[in-house]
Design an enzyme around this catalytic site. Structure first.
Site, mmCIF file in Angstrom:
data_model
loop_
_atom_site.group_PDB
_atom_site.id
_atom_site.type_symbol
_atom_site.label_atom_id
_atom_site.label_comp_id
_atom_site.label_asym_id
_atom_site.label_seq_id
_atom_site.Cartn_x
_atom_site.Cartn_y
_atom_site.Cartn_z
ATOM 1 N N TYR A 88 0.824 -1.219 0.000
ATOM 2 C CA TYR A 88 0.000 0.000 0.000
ATOM 3 C C TYR A 88 0.852 1.260 0.000
ATOM 4 C CZ TYR A 88 -4.139 -2.783 0.060
ATOM 5 O OH TYR A 88 -5.121 -3.665 -0.320
ATOM 6 N N ALA A 143 -12.690 5.830 -21.088
ATOM 7 C CA ALA A 143 -13.549 6.765 -20.355
ATOM 8 C C ALA A 143 -13.226 8.222 -20.688
ATOM 9 C CB ALA A 143 -13.394 6.516 -18.855
ATOM 10 N N GLU A 184 -14.019 -2.416 -23.020
ATOM 11 C CA GLU A 184 -14.528 -3.774 -23.296
ATOM 12 C C GLU A 184 -15.755 -4.037 -22.427
ATOM 13 O OE1 GLU A 184 -11.010 -5.972 -22.393
ATOM 14 O OE2 GLU A 184 -10.995 -5.221 -20.337
ATOM 15 N N CYS A 199 -0.770 2.962 16.859
ATOM 16 C CA CYS A 199 -1.733 3.983 17.263
ATOM 17 C C CYS A 199 -1.136 4.870 18.368
ATOM 18 C CB CYS A 199 -2.999 3.305 17.771
ATOM 19 S SG CYS A 199 -4.238 4.443 18.382
ATOM 20 N N HIS A 258 -14.694 1.001 -1.115
ATOM 21 C CA HIS A 258 -13.622 0.066 -0.773
ATOM 22 C C HIS A 258 -12.513 0.725 0.046
ATOM 23 C CE1 HIS A 258 -14.822 -2.821 -4.294
ATOM 24 N NE2 HIS A 258 -15.627 -2.906 -3.253
ATOM 25 N N ARG A 307 1.397 1.871 -3.567
ATOM 26 C CA ARG A 307 0.184 2.434 -4.181
ATOM 27 C C ARG A 307 0.013 3.905 -3.794
ATOM 28 N NH1 ARG A 307 -4.958 -1.299 -3.902
ATOM 29 N NH2 ARG A 307 -5.671 0.319 -5.349
HETATM 30 N N1 APR Z 1 -11.585 3.623 -19.532
HETATM 31 C C1 APR Z 1 -12.588 2.885 -18.969
HETATM 32 N N2 APR Z 1 -12.417 1.623 -18.546
HETATM 33 C C2 APR Z 1 -11.206 1.054 -18.696
HETATM 34 C C3 APR Z 1 -10.114 1.764 -19.251
HETATM 35 C C4 APR Z 1 -10.354 3.092 -19.696
HETATM 36 N N3 APR Z 1 -9.392 3.843 -20.257
HETATM 37 N N4 APR Z 1 -9.043 0.938 -19.263
HETATM 38 C C5 APR Z 1 -9.449 -0.240 -18.720
HETATM 39 N N5 APR Z 1 -10.762 -0.170 -18.391
HETATM 40 C C6 APR Z 1 -11.618 -1.205 -17.803
HETATM 41 C C7 APR Z 1 -11.228 -2.612 -18.158
HETATM 42 O O1 APR Z 1 -11.837 -2.986 -19.389
HETATM 43 C C8 APR Z 1 -11.801 -3.399 -16.988
HETATM 44 O O2 APR Z 1 -13.096 -3.861 -17.281
HETATM 45 O O3 APR Z 1 -11.503 -1.122 -16.424
HETATM 46 C C9 APR Z 1 -11.886 -2.368 -15.862
HETATM 47 C C10 APR Z 1 -10.986 -2.642 -14.681
HETATM 48 O O4 APR Z 1 -11.426 -3.800 -14.041
HETATM 49 P P1 APR Z 1 -10.764 -4.303 -12.690
HETATM 50 O O5 APR Z 1 -9.280 -4.254 -12.823
HETATM 51 O O6 APR Z 1 -11.390 -5.601 -12.340
HETATM 52 O O7 APR Z 1 -11.143 -3.166 -11.627
HETATM 53 P P2 APR Z 1 -12.451 -3.022 -10.745
HETATM 54 O O8 APR Z 1 -13.636 -3.567 -11.456
HETATM 55 O O9 APR Z 1 -12.491 -1.619 -10.270
HETATM 56 O O10 APR Z 1 -12.119 -3.958 -9.505
HETATM 57 C C11 APR Z 1 -13.064 -4.035 -8.482
HETATM 58 O O11 APR Z 1 -11.664 -5.432 -7.161
HETATM 59 O O12 APR Z 1 -9.512 -5.900 -6.652
HETATM 60 C C12 APR Z 1 -10.673 -5.374 -6.159
HETATM 61 O O13 APR Z 1 -11.083 -3.811 -4.459
HETATM 62 C C13 APR Z 1 -10.546 -3.924 -5.742
HETATM 63 O O14 APR Z 1 -12.033 -2.065 -6.142
HETATM 64 C C14 APR Z 1 -11.408 -3.193 -6.739
HETATM 65 C C15 APR Z 1 -12.405 -4.244 -7.156
#
Ligand code: APR
Length: 231
Positions: A58, A223, A207, A141, A111, A61
């Site tokens: 983290y 996006a 996708e 703490c 989250h 990150r």
């Molecule tokens: N614009 C929009 N979407 C995009 C872009 C972009 N430029 N680039 C990638 N993506 C999409 C991918 O197609 C994918 O479907 O973003 C999505 C990312 O998916 P994940 O990596 O699974 O992320 P997320 O759905 O936010 O994960 C959910 O999982 O690991 C846990 O807690 C973590 O909050 C997270 C949760």
């Protein structure tokens, strides 16, 4: 898309909205978990087994998110919020602060928040931008001396304030979902709840998400290109 004065917009964002800011998504090639198994760094069991590794992860990150900038998609959502005011609500699965830095105010991090920590005993989150990269640096703490953990919802934990999320979703006339793979629940189930109320549902991303069949509209593309011209 035209919103009337009666419309209320609920937006759900995922890692994809921050992808064009340079923050890796979780799934897919180049995903954040590459090199780390999720059980090693994002579960209560991981924390119990190796808190230094969890804090190292983290801390990385925090470092990456601090260096990133909001992109056109974050800015577009902040702009829509300025027009809609209280008829807008943003629920994000992301723990970065790019929405806030773009100007979003009505925002909930379901989250958790990368720039907050909390005592494992007192349980009160507090702002924290520090990095803890060695076992010797692990934070404790200042009140009770118990270990301090990232204020992140790990796998197996319950997302924050689901009651408010369901309440806001029930009031919405449009659900806009951006950049999430639709694989992690309960976030991935919000579109099904919206469908029960016949709320109009839109997905934006390059996708189709796993739950694509539940959406009225799928707008394929990054996006930062699709969102600014949507409303
Ligand atoms: N614009 C929009 N979407 C995009 C872009 C972009 N430029 N680039 C990638 N993506 C999409 C991918 O197609 C994918 O479907 O973003 C999505 C990312 O998916 P994940 O990596 O699974 O992320 P997320 O759905 O936010 O994960 C959910 O999982 O690991 C846990 O807690 C973590 O909050 C997270 C949760």
């Amino acid at each position: 898309m035209h919103l009337t004065k009666q419309d209320r917009l609920f937006v759900l964002t995922g890692a994809g909205i921050s992808a064009e800011s340079g923050l890796a998504t979780f799934r897919g090639s180049g995903g954040l978990w590459n090199g780390y198994r999720v059980e090693e760094v994002a579960t209560p069991e991981a924390w119990a087994a190796d808190p230094a590794l969890v804090w190292h992860f983290y801390s990385q990150r925090r470092h990456n998110a601090s260096a990133a900038q909001p992109n056109a998609a974050h800015l577009a959502l902040a702009q829509i919020e300025r027009q809609l005011g209280d008829r807008f609500y943003l629920c994000t699965q992301n723990v970065d602060d790019l929405h806030e830095r773009a100007g979003s105010q009505r925002i909930h991090h379901m989250h958790g928040n990368l720039f907050q920590s909390r005592c494992t005993q007192c349980n009160q989150p507090f702002p924290d931008t520090d990095v803890y990269e060695t076992a010797a640096a692990l934070p404790r703490c200042s009140n009770c001396g118990a270990p301090v953990r990232p204020h992140i919802v790990w796998f197996g934990e319950i997302p924050l304030d689901m009651d408010t999320i369901y309440d806001k979703l029930n009031q919405a006339t449009v659900l806009l979902v951006v950049g999430t793979s639709g694989s992690v629940y309960p976030a991935a189930g919000l579109v099904h709840i919206a469908n029960q109320k016949r709320t109009h549902t839109i997905y934006i991303g390059p996708e189709e998400p796993l739950n694509h069949q539940a959406f009225d509209e799928i707008l394929l593309g990054p996006a930062s290109e699709v969102l600014p011209s949507l409303f």
